[in-house]
Design an enzyme around this catalytic site. Structure first.
Site, short mmCIF file in Angstrom:
data_model
loop_
_atom_site.label_atom_id
_atom_site.label_comp_id
_atom_site.label_asym_id
_atom_site.label_seq_id
_atom_site.Cartn_x
_atom_site.Cartn_y
_atom_site.Cartn_z
N HIS A 124 -6.85 13.93 -39.36
CA HIS A 124 -7.15 12.54 -38.93
C HIS A 124 -6.05 11.56 -39.35
O HIS A 124 -6.05 10.41 -38.86
CB HIS A 124 -8.48 12.06 -39.53
N HIS A 163 -14.36 18.06 -35.43
CA HIS A 163 -13.90 16.70 -35.12
C HIS A 163 -12.57 16.75 -34.38
O HIS A 163 -11.77 17.67 -34.58
CB HIS A 163 -13.72 15.89 -36.41
N ASP A 244 -16.56 23.02 -39.92
CA ASP A 244 -17.70 22.11 -39.85
C ASP A 244 -18.45 22.18 -38.53
O ASP A 244 -19.40 21.42 -38.31
CB ASP A 244 -17.27 20.66 -40.17
ZN ZN Z 1 -13.98 18.01 -39.31
#
Ligand code: ZN
Length: 306
Positions: A124, A163, A244
């Protein structure tokens, strides 16, 4: 041959009680790999990334801000999710340094595969912003290192974290030497990675709705992401390995099983064998349920060693 890069410094970064990205995550990963099945792993201490290596993807003033923000005690909050503690700078520099050292090792032919058991995660982090628990974008630093030092012209970053790796996409949005290919749950943090956004042919985003499960995940990779990666013919496969997406993970609900991580790893090794002389470097990103993380990493590294 498979190498494991890690460092005790990566255990010191501690965002505090109640935070999802805790030192216990890396302890769980190392416990999972401390088993007879993994005795043949070639274990190497991760070096600190040089500032010059970080500067290939991050703005110099951003790096200086991170280096200067480490508190002497307690925590310092960079945003609502992203927190520094004593030891955070060394942890983040070891994480990026691990990927660079692993890239050097696979390109020197010292090993074919490497897994970097490091934290904080990185995908990120943008050129000038820490977010989503990430300080330096380790996998992007490794990709830039492969291109700058080893003169590679085509590097794939494959991201199966649940993500979207907005930072990796931002860093290489204008650099067609890198193909960034990601599957991710949508809607979910950070809200980027829509499929039809105009980011050129080298940014490949594929989204999955909540509760998609194993079959939809595998079909997405088989039908949409892997064909693009094969067409790109990467000279090196880098992996943002987040666990995740597992059904037990508290931060998402993609409902994958541990076997899915063995499956995607096997498919990525086939890609590496086809085009990259087998060279694959993977780095830990997310994964916040400790049992699921242990099982996912064991499945992933087990395939890397097979
Ligand atoms: Zn993640």
């Amino acid at each position: 041959m498979t190498r494991l890069y890690t460092h005790a410094d990566c255990l010191r970064h501690d965002p505090g009680a109640g935070h999802a990205e805790v030192p216990a995550r890396l302890r769980a990963v190392l416990e999972a790999l401390d088993h007879d099945r993994f005795a043949a792993l070639d274990r190497v201490e991760a070096p600190l990334a040089e500032i010059e290596q970080l500067e290939r993807v991050h703005a110099p003033d951003y790096i200086q801000r991170i280096l200067g923000s480490e508190p002497d005690a307690g925590t310092f909050r960079l945003d609502e999710d992203t927190v520094m503690s004593p030891g955070s700078v060394a942890a983040a520099r070891r994480a990026a340094g691990a990927v660079c050292a692993a890239v050097d090792a696979v390109l020197a032919g010292e090993t074919s595969h490497a897994f970097c058991a490091v934290r904080p995660p990185g995908h990120h982090a943008t050129p000038d912003r820490a977010m989503g628990f990430c300080l330096f974008n380790s996998i992007a630093v490794g990709a830039a290192h492969a291109m700058a030092v080893h003169r590679l012209k085509r590097v794939a970053i494959v991201d199966f974290d649940v993500h979207h790796g907005n930072g990796s996409q931002d860093i290489f949005a204008e650099d067609a030497r890198v193909m960034y290919a990601s599957s991710h749950q949508a809607p979910l943090y950070p809200g980027t990675g829509e499929e039809d956004q105009p980011c050129g042919g080298h940014i490949i985003n594929a989204t999955l709705p909540p509760r998609s499960g194993s079959q939809a995940f595998r079909e997405l990779w088989e039908e949409r992401l892997l064909p693009r990666l094969y067409s790109f013919k990467p000279q090196l496969v880098l992996v943002s390995a987040g666990f995740d997406g597992h059904r037990l993970d508290p931060l998402a609900d993609l409902e994958l099983e541990s076997e899915d991580y063995a499956w995607i790893t096997h498919r990525l090794l086939q890609l590496a064998d086809a085009h990259a002389r087998g060279r694959l470097v993977s780095a830990l990103e997310g994964g916040y349920h400790l049992d699921a993380l242990r099982a996912g990493v064991a499945a992933h590294v087990g395939e890397l060693m097979a």
